[in-house]
Structures are given as C-alpha cells and as structure tokens.
Design a protein around this motif. Structure first.
Motif, PDB file in Angstrom:
ATOM      1  N   TYR A 137      17.141  25.978  43.654  1.00  0.00           N
ATOM      2  CA  TYR A 137      18.068  27.039  43.241  1.00  0.00           C
ATOM      3  C   TYR A 137      18.153  28.210  44.219  1.00  0.00           C
ATOM      4  O   TYR A 137      18.950  29.127  43.998  1.00  0.00           O
ATOM      5  CB  TYR A 137      17.665  27.553  41.850  1.00  0.00           C
ATOM      6  CG  TYR A 137      17.738  26.475  40.785  1.00  0.00           C
ATOM      7  CD1 TYR A 137      18.962  25.919  40.420  1.00  0.00           C
ATOM      8  CD2 TYR A 137      16.587  25.993  40.162  1.00  0.00           C
ATOM      9  CE1 TYR A 137      19.040  24.925  39.453  1.00  0.00           C
ATOM     10  CE2 TYR A 137      16.650  25.001  39.190  1.00  0.00           C
ATOM     11  CZ  TYR A 137      17.875  24.472  38.848  1.00  0.00           C
ATOM     12  OH  TYR A 137      17.946  23.497  37.889  1.00  0.00           O
TER      13      TYR A 137
ATOM     14  N   ARG B 275      12.104  30.393  40.288  1.00  0.00           N
ATOM     15  CA  ARG B 275      12.037  29.071  39.693  1.00  0.00           C
ATOM     16  C   ARG B 275      12.570  28.038  40.686  1.00  0.00           C
ATOM     17  O   ARG B 275      13.714  28.139  41.117  1.00  0.00           O
ATOM     18  CB  ARG B 275      12.939  29.125  38.463  1.00  0.00           C
ATOM     19  CG  ARG B 275      13.320  27.824  37.869  1.00  0.00           C
ATOM     20  CD  ARG B 275      14.560  28.018  37.003  1.00  0.00           C
ATOM     21  NE  ARG B 275      14.862  26.800  36.305  1.00  0.00           N
ATOM     22  CZ  ARG B 275      16.077  26.462  35.896  1.00  0.00           C
ATOM     23  NH1 ARG B 275      17.105  27.274  36.096  1.00  0.00           N
ATOM     24  NH2 ARG B 275      16.277  25.331  35.269  1.00  0.00           N
TER      25      ARG B 275
ATOM     26  N   ARG C  51      21.457  14.921  33.941  1.00  0.00           N
ATOM     27  CA  ARG C  51      22.257  16.088  34.347  1.00  0.00           C
ATOM     28  C   ARG C  51      23.688  15.702  34.716  1.00  0.00           C
ATOM     29  O   ARG C  51      24.510  16.553  35.056  1.00  0.00           O
ATOM     30  CB  ARG C  51      21.609  16.797  35.541  1.00  0.00           C
ATOM     31  CG  ARG C  51      20.265  17.404  35.225  1.00  0.00           C
ATOM     32  CD  ARG C  51      19.701  18.186  36.391  1.00  0.00           C
ATOM     33  NE  ARG C  51      18.266  18.295  36.305  1.00  0.00           N
ATOM     34  CZ  ARG C  51      17.615  19.214  35.579  1.00  0.00           C
ATOM     35  NH1 ARG C  51      18.263  20.140  34.921  1.00  0.00           N
ATOM     36  NH2 ARG C  51      16.295  19.219  35.524  1.00  0.00           N
TER      37      ARG C  51
ATOM     38  N   HIS D 262      24.093  20.091  29.199  1.00  0.00           N
ATOM     39  CA  HIS D 262      23.894  18.666  28.942  1.00  0.00           C
ATOM     40  C   HIS D 262      23.605  18.371  27.476  1.00  0.00           C
ATOM     41  O   HIS D 262      23.434  17.209  27.109  1.00  0.00           O
ATOM     42  CB  HIS D 262      22.725  18.162  29.810  1.00  0.00           C
ATOM     43  CG  HIS D 262      22.746  18.710  31.208  1.00  0.00           C
ATOM     44  ND1 HIS D 262      23.788  18.449  32.071  1.00  0.00           N
ATOM     45  CD2 HIS D 262      21.897  19.549  31.880  1.00  0.00           C
ATOM     46  CE1 HIS D 262      23.554  19.082  33.227  1.00  0.00           C
ATOM     47  NE2 HIS D 262      22.427  19.761  33.128  1.00  0.00           N
TER      48      HIS D 262
ATOM     49  N   PRO E 189      19.848  29.335  29.796  1.00  0.00           N
ATOM     50  CA  PRO E 189      18.396  29.448  29.808  1.00  0.00           C
ATOM     51  C   PRO E 189      17.755  29.235  31.175  1.00  0.00           C
ATOM     52  O   PRO E 189      18.205  28.399  31.956  1.00  0.00           O
ATOM     53  CB  PRO E 189      17.940  28.366  28.828  1.00  0.00           C
ATOM     54  CG  PRO E 189      19.099  27.462  28.660  1.00  0.00           C
ATOM     55  CD  PRO E 189      20.316  28.288  28.884  1.00  0.00           C
TER      56      PRO E 189
ATOM     57  N   VAL F 146      24.423  18.885  40.422  1.00  0.00           N
ATOM     58  CA  VAL F 146      23.832  18.153  39.291  1.00  0.00           C
ATOM     59  C   VAL F 146      24.016  16.634  39.442  1.00  0.00           C
ATOM     60  O   VAL F 146      23.201  15.857  38.927  1.00  0.00           O
ATOM     61  CB  VAL F 146      24.422  18.638  37.939  1.00  0.00           C
ATOM     62  CG1 VAL F 146      23.791  19.962  37.527  1.00  0.00           C
ATOM     63  CG2 VAL F 146      25.939  18.777  38.004  1.00  0.00           C
TER      64      VAL F 146
ATOM     65  N   ASN G  90      27.596  29.349  33.649  1.00  0.00           N
ATOM     66  CA  ASN G  90      26.560  28.399  34.045  1.00  0.00           C
ATOM     67  C   ASN G  90      25.689  28.199  32.814  1.00  0.00           C
ATOM     68  O   ASN G  90      24.793  29.006  32.546  1.00  0.00           O
ATOM     69  CB  ASN G  90      25.727  28.933  35.214  1.00  0.00           C
ATOM     70  CG  ASN G  90      24.691  27.900  35.662  1.00  0.00           C
ATOM     71  OD1 ASN G  90      24.449  26.908  34.979  1.00  0.00           O
ATOM     72  ND2 ASN G  90      24.071  28.142  36.813  1.00  0.00           N
TER      73      ASN G  90
ATOM     74  N   ARG H 191      21.157  14.757  41.105  1.00  0.00           N
ATOM     75  CA  ARG H 191      19.863  14.926  40.437  1.00  0.00           C
ATOM     76  C   ARG H 191      19.687  13.878  39.335  1.00  0.00           C
ATOM     77  O   ARG H 191      20.380  12.872  39.317  1.00  0.00           O
ATOM     78  CB  ARG H 191      19.766  16.372  39.926  1.00  0.00           C
ATOM     79  CG  ARG H 191      19.858  17.384  41.086  1.00  0.00           C
ATOM     80  CD  ARG H 191      19.736  18.816  40.606  1.00  0.00           C
ATOM     81  NE  ARG H 191      18.432  19.061  40.029  1.00  0.00           N
ATOM     82  CZ  ARG H 191      18.142  20.142  39.301  1.00  0.00           C
ATOM     83  NH1 ARG H 191      19.076  21.071  39.081  1.00  0.00           N
ATOM     84  NH2 ARG H 191      16.935  20.299  38.792  1.00  0.00           N
TER      85      ARG H 191
ATOM     86  N   ALA I  24      23.447  26.194  32.264  1.00  0.00           N
ATOM     87  CA  ALA I  24      22.112  25.665  32.597  1.00  0.00           C
ATOM     88  C   ALA I  24      21.844  24.410  31.767  1.00  0.00           C
ATOM     89  O   ALA I  24      22.742  23.582  31.616  1.00  0.00           O
ATOM     90  CB  ALA I  24      21.061  26.765  32.441  1.00  0.00           C
ATOM     91  N   ALA I  25      20.655  24.276  31.181  1.00  0.00           N
ATOM     92  CA  ALA I  25      20.332  23.023  30.479  1.00  0.00           C
ATOM     93  C   ALA I  25      21.241  22.765  29.273  1.00  0.00           C
ATOM     94  O   ALA I  25      21.447  21.609  28.878  1.00  0.00           O
ATOM     95  CB  ALA I  25      18.870  23.036  30.055  1.00  0.00           C
TER      96      ALA I  25
ATOM     97  N   HIS J  66      27.523  25.375  38.536  1.00  0.00           N
ATOM     98  CA  HIS J  66      26.117  24.974  38.699  1.00  0.00           C
ATOM     99  C   HIS J  66      25.699  25.279  40.122  1.00  0.00           C
ATOM    100  O   HIS J  66      26.426  24.930  41.071  1.00  0.00           O
ATOM    101  CB  HIS J  66      25.923  23.483  38.406  1.00  0.00           C
ATOM    102  CG  HIS J  66      26.299  23.138  37.014  1.00  0.00           C
ATOM    103  ND1 HIS J  66      25.522  23.498  35.936  1.00  0.00           N
ATOM    104  CD2 HIS J  66      27.408  22.548  36.507  1.00  0.00           C
ATOM    105  CE1 HIS J  66      26.131  23.120  34.829  1.00  0.00           C
ATOM    106  NE2 HIS J  66      27.288  22.545  35.146  1.00  0.00           N
ATOM    107  N   ILE J  67      24.554  25.904  40.241  1.00  0.00           N
ATOM    108  CA  ILE J  67      24.048  26.263  41.571  1.00  0.00           C
ATOM    109  C   ILE J  67      23.708  24.994  42.347  1.00  0.00           C
ATOM    110  O   ILE J  67      24.049  24.860  43.526  1.00  0.00           O
ATOM    111  CB  ILE J  67      22.812  27.175  41.407  1.00  0.00           C
ATOM    112  CG1 ILE J  67      23.231  28.485  40.719  1.00  0.00           C
ATOM    113  CG2 ILE J  67      22.152  27.447  42.755  1.00  0.00           C
ATOM    114  CD1 ILE J  67      22.072  29.307  40.169  1.00  0.00           C
ATOM    115  N   SER J  68      23.038  24.071  41.674  1.00  0.00           N
ATOM    116  CA  SER J  68      22.657  22.809  42.325  1.00  0.00           C
ATOM    117  C   SER J  68      23.751  21.764  42.107  1.00  0.00           C
ATOM    118  O   SER J  68      24.595  21.910  41.220  1.00  0.00           O
ATOM    119  CB  SER J  68      21.336  22.306  41.740  1.00  0.00           C
ATOM    120  OG  SER J  68      21.502  21.960  40.369  1.00  0.00           O
TER     121      SER J  68
END
Ligand code: DQA
Length: 146
Positions: free
Chosen positions: A23, A18, A111, A80, A10, A104, A74, A107, A76-77, A100-102
């Motif tokens: 990202y 975004r 995450r 988790h 998502p 996690v 990936n 953060r 995404a949310a 994951h692009i970032s």
C-alpha cells in the motif's frame, strides 16, 4: 461548488504503516491533504472520511444523498463482502468511483470480486494513492459537462 464524498473503509487508518510493500508509505492524512489541494484546484468541495465500521460508512453514503454529486470510495475489505454498502450506493444518484490502492486482480482470488463494482461508474485499481486524485479529476470533468 460540487460536493464530493471520499470514503475509506477498514484498516485504511493504518495506511503508511500497514503492509507498505503493497500500500506504500503515504498515510491517509497525506492522501487527504493531496486530495484537498487538488479539489481546490478543481473547484470541488470535499468530505473525507475513514471508518472501520460498516454502518458508519453506510451513514455517510446516506448523508451524501443530500447534495453530493459524487462518492469516491475505497471500501477496503468491505468491497468483497458488503451487500449493505452496495445497497446504500444503489440509493445514491450521483457518480460513484471505486478506488483500490493495490491491483486487487493481481492478488488473492477473494479480492477479485467486488460488490461495489456492480454500482460503480468507474473503478481504479493498482495506481497507488494517485487513484484518489485521478477519481477526483474524473468527477470534475463529469461535473463540467453536466
Ligand atoms: C484495498 C484492497 C482490498 O482488497 C483490501 O482489503 C484493502 C485495501 C486497496 O486499496 O488496495 O484493505 O481496497
């Protein structure tokens, strides 16, 4: 040609728009294009998808059971939160690489936990969108050894 599914969860349809400070400015279409160029070089055939709906991602994981050697995901949310995606991946016999692009781990603490990591053979985080291409390289090197 080895078939690989690249699945995106998502909000990744908003990549580039975004939170670009987290990202980056590339869109998901850019990521797909770069993955396809590399896949051609590596002799991999790609199915590249994104969905904001958990069930649709699960359906693609089920589809991958029929002939794919690997899933690069990936979530995404859903990373988790989703036991259902973990269960679907547990029913897939090939290689699973979580991207994951970032980073996690740098953060929020929510995450830091990933259900998908309980199944993933490898995890890439914080390397930006290059992480997808690095995952494909790994899939190709495993396929060459098989
Ligand atoms: C993400 C990290 C997740 O925590 C977040 O919910 C995302 C993207 C990443 O690529 O860095 O949507 O998976």
């Amino acid at each position: 040609m080895s078939l690989v599914y690249v699945l995106n969860g998502p909000n990744l349809n908003l990549l580039g728009k975004r939170q670009p400070e987290i990202y980056g400015s590339e869109t998901l279409a850019d990521v797909e294009r770069d993955c396809r160029v590399l896949a051609d070089e590596l002799g991999l055939s790609l199915r590249f998808h994104q969905s904001n709906h958990e069930g649709e991602i699960i359906d693609w994981i089920h589809e991958a059971r029929e002939g794919a050697v690997a899933i690069v995901i990936n979530p995404a949310a859903y990373t988790h939160t989703s036991v259902a995606i973990l269960d679907a991946l547990n029913a897939f016999e090939g290689t699973v690489i979580e991207v994951h692009i970032s980073n996690v781990h740098k953060r929020e603490s929510f995450r830091h936990h990933s259900f998908v990591s309980l199944r993933a053979d490898g995890v890439i985080a914080g390397l930006g969108t290059e992480g997808y291409r690095l995952a494909l390289r790994r899939v190709a090197s495993l396929a060459a050894k098989a």
